[in-house]
Design an enzyme around this catalytic site. Structure first.
Site, short mmCIF file in Angstrom:
data_model
loop_
_atom_site.label_atom_id
_atom_site.label_comp_id
_atom_site.label_asym_id
_atom_site.label_seq_id
_atom_site.Cartn_x
_atom_site.Cartn_y
_atom_site.Cartn_z
N LYS A 186 3.54 7.21 32.50
CA LYS A 186 2.81 6.14 31.81
C LYS A 186 2.73 4.95 32.75
CE LYS A 186 0.94 5.27 27.75
NZ LYS A 186 0.29 6.15 26.76
N ASP A 202 -5.12 3.77 27.31
CA ASP A 202 -4.18 3.47 26.20
C ASP A 202 -4.64 2.11 25.68
OD1 ASP A 202 -1.44 4.41 24.95
OD2 ASP A 202 -1.16 2.28 25.31
P1 NDP Z 1 -6.88 0.14 21.46
O1 NDP Z 1 -6.64 -0.94 22.46
O2 NDP Z 1 -8.19 0.82 21.45
O3 NDP Z 1 -6.62 -0.42 19.98
C1 NDP Z 1 -5.40 -0.98 19.63
C2 NDP Z 1 -5.51 -1.52 18.21
O4 NDP Z 1 -4.22 -1.92 17.77
C3 NDP Z 1 -6.40 -2.74 18.11
O5 NDP Z 1 -7.00 -2.77 16.84
C4 NDP Z 1 -5.40 -3.89 18.28
O6 NDP Z 1 -5.84 -5.11 17.70
C5 NDP Z 1 -4.20 -3.34 17.53
N1 NDP Z 1 -2.98 -3.91 18.10
C6 NDP Z 1 -2.56 -3.83 19.39
N2 NDP Z 1 -1.40 -4.49 19.57
C7 NDP Z 1 -1.11 -5.01 18.36
C8 NDP Z 1 -0.04 -5.79 17.88
N3 NDP Z 1 0.96 -6.20 18.68
N4 NDP Z 1 -0.05 -6.11 16.55
C9 NDP Z 1 -1.05 -5.69 15.73
N5 NDP Z 1 -2.08 -4.94 16.15
C10 NDP Z 1 -2.11 -4.62 17.42
O7 NDP Z 1 -5.67 1.19 21.67
P2 NDP Z 1 -5.59 2.70 21.21
O8 NDP Z 1 -6.29 2.89 19.91
O9 NDP Z 1 -5.95 3.53 22.37
O10 NDP Z 1 -4.02 2.87 21.01
C11 NDP Z 1 -3.36 2.60 19.76
C12 NDP Z 1 -2.01 3.29 19.74
O11 NDP Z 1 -2.18 4.70 19.89
C13 NDP Z 1 -1.04 2.87 20.85
O12 NDP Z 1 0.28 2.95 20.36
C14 NDP Z 1 -1.24 3.97 21.89
O13 NDP Z 1 -0.11 4.12 22.75
C15 NDP Z 1 -1.40 5.18 20.98
N6 NDP Z 1 -2.03 6.34 21.57
C16 NDP Z 1 -3.30 6.23 22.14
C17 NDP Z 1 -3.90 7.34 22.67
C18 NDP Z 1 -5.31 7.31 23.18
O14 NDP Z 1 -5.84 8.39 23.49
N7 NDP Z 1 -5.96 6.17 23.26
C19 NDP Z 1 -3.19 8.64 22.73
C20 NDP Z 1 -1.93 8.66 22.02
C21 NDP Z 1 -1.38 7.53 21.49
P3 NDP Z 1 -6.34 -6.31 18.66
O15 NDP Z 1 -7.71 -5.88 19.12
O16 NDP Z 1 -6.34 -7.50 17.80
O17 NDP Z 1 -5.35 -6.40 19.79
#
Ligand code: NDP
Length: 445
Positions: A126, A166
């Site tokens: 990662k 991510d």
């Molecule tokens: P994105 O950046 O596309 O979206 C993240 C979302 O979570 C946004 O809506 C963001 O809101 C919100 N968010 C982020 N940090 C916080 C916080 N501290 N408090 C509240 N809301 C928060 O990321 P992904 O959708 O790609 O990833 C989301 C999760 O899924 C992570 O844990 C990631 O590790 C996991 N994951 C992702 C994969 C992938 O293929 N993308 C694969 C497996 C797991 P805002 O825009 O306001 O920051």
């Protein structure tokens, strides 16, 4: 925790001070492994667990870049290459101001077991940076990505380490990163990054894969009890990549998503989240979720607050780590929710998991439920290696088979170890065993 594992855990805490997320992830996995060591003394003799807890390589680097005002900015870049017993290191890059070594290590550690569970030939790693992409122009994002890759390129490669996206890293950033890699190396090495655009080496279904995968997993879980998602009320936190496509698949399978969120607050839409509008707000305009409610009078926006106060049958946390603590878990339980499946990595704290499990809410951990993204990344690598590109239907079918397979492997392993229905134990043990056997076979390296 068993004494042998407790000693390894204490050593890990001592050697990695202050890295609380890494400690938390390691504690969760090691707590499941006592019965595995009892049955497999060869893992103890070869110190497999202590070796697994130490990343193979950790890289920290300076990322200097110039913002639109001409001011020099300095960020910190990370890549933790955790374990390559099963294949090249594989795992995403996160750009978020909270990123530090402890978060990258927790994610890399989790990724090792998750990748193993997919059954595909990928190790775990990662990376990321404390760079905050919010409010930055496309030009600033590009210059940051180019500077980041100017160091990272020497550590990655299709047979070495294959990053992906991510939090904060989507198709736009992967494009800039791939462009700079190609420029520096003079090689069109498609297999060095996944999550690419479909016209330049990407796989159909990769953007959808993590969200779709979580929902396939939940669907299989419900099916194993003669139930389905049809007519179920679902709450999904986040509104990024994972959340958006989880919502899409829930709706395709007959459920209704009532609420989603971002870091500013959440929206509730009793008629079901309008996905086109959500994509327009979050993907096309990169705006705040509050604008969803501005555009849809029947929806309401709650600033701050907890989305987990919204009653549902199925809860899918898809935002970030530790978003569901004990209080949120109690709200989920008292609202009668039956299933919590982690779309994000480690969104439930250990206290939250305890509350859910004690209340007989079925809990599906992220390393199993959200493995669809990395599995489809491995399918993207397969397509790149054979210079082929599959149809949407074929790629989605492979994803679905993989997710249903992971589900069954978790359940069978939980049964085999005398804890039927315990997805945490099933995922940890099944993920661990495959890596541990490969490590034994490869010798002390
Ligand atoms: P994105 O950046 O596309 O979206 C993240 C979302 O979570 C946004 O809506 C963001 O809101 C919100 N968010 C982020 N940090 C916080 C916080 N501290 N408090 C509240 N809301 C928060 O990321 P992904 O959708 O790609 O990833 C989301 C999760 O899924 C992570 O844990 C990631 O590790 C996991 N994951 C992702 C994969 C992938 O293929 N993308 C694969 C497996 C797991 P805002 O825009 O306001 O920051």
């Amino acid at each position: 925790m068993d004494d042998r594992l407790g000693a390894v855990y204490d050593e890990l805490v001592r050697r990695n001070p202050g890295e609380t997320e890494f400690h938390q992830a390691a504690h969760e996995v090691l707590s499941s492994l006592g019965p595995v060591l009892d049955r497999n003394p060869q893992y103890v003799d070869a110190e497999v667990i202590r070796r697994l807890c130490e990343p193979e390589r950790q890289i920290i680097f300076r990322v200097p870049w110039v913002d639109d005002a001409g001011v020099v900015q300095i960020n910190r870049g990370f890549r933790v290459e955790f374990n390559s017993a099963l294949g090249p290191f594989k795992g995403g890059l996160r750009f978020h101001p909270s990123v530090y070594l402890g978060i990258v290590k927790f994610l890399g550690f989790e990724q090792t077991f998750k990748n193993s569970l997919t059954g595909l030939p990928i190790g775990g790693g990662k990376g990321g940076s404390d760079f905050d992409p919010k409010g930055r122009s496309d030009g600033e994002i590009m210059r940051f990505c180019q500077s980041f890759m100017t160091e990272l390129y020497r550590h990655i490669g299709e047979y070495t380490d294959v990053p992906a996206g991510d939090i904060g890293v989507g198709g736009r950033e992967i494009g800039f990163l791939f462009g700079q890699y190609k420029r520096i190396t003079n090689r069109y090495e498609s297999g060095v990054l996944t999550g690419k655009g479909v016209t330049w080496g990407g796989s159909l279904v990769r953007p959808e894969a993590t969200g779709y995968g979580v929902v396939f997993f939940v669907d299989e879980l419900l099916r194993s009890r003669g139930e389905s998602l049809d007519g179920r009320k679902v709450v999904v936190s986040g509104s990024g990549n994972v959340a958006t496509y989880a919502i899409e698949k829930v709706h395709q399978l007959g459920g209704t998503v009532l609420a989603c969120s971002d870091s500013g607050g959440y929206v509730v839409d009793d008629a079901g989240i309008d996905l086109e509008l959500l994509k327009d707000v979050k993907e096309a305009r990169r705006a705040r979720i509050s604008e969803y409610a501005d555009a849809r009078p029947e929806a309401r926006y709650v600033a701050g607050g907890s989305i987990w106060d919204v009653p549902c049958d199925v809860a899918l946390p898809c935002a970030t780590q530790n978003e569901i603590g004990e209080r949120e878990a109690r709200a989920i339980v008292s609202n009668g929710c039956a299933v919590v499946a982690e779309g994000a990595n480690m969104p439930c704290t250990p206290d939250a998991v305890r509350v859910l499990v004690d209340a007989k809410v079925t809990f599906a951990p992220g390393k199993a439920a959200n493995a669809g993204g990395v599995a489809t990344s491995a399918l993207e690598m397969q397509q790149n290696a054979s210079r082929d590109s599959w149809s949407f239907e074929h790629a989605e079918q492979r994803l679905e088979e993989i997710m249903r397979g992971i589900h069954d492997r978790c359940l069978e392993t939980a049964d085999e170890y005398g804890s039927p229905g315990d997805y945490v134990l099933g995922a940890n043990v099944a993920g661990f065993t495959r890596v541990a056997d490969a490590m034994l076979a490869l010798g002390v390296i």
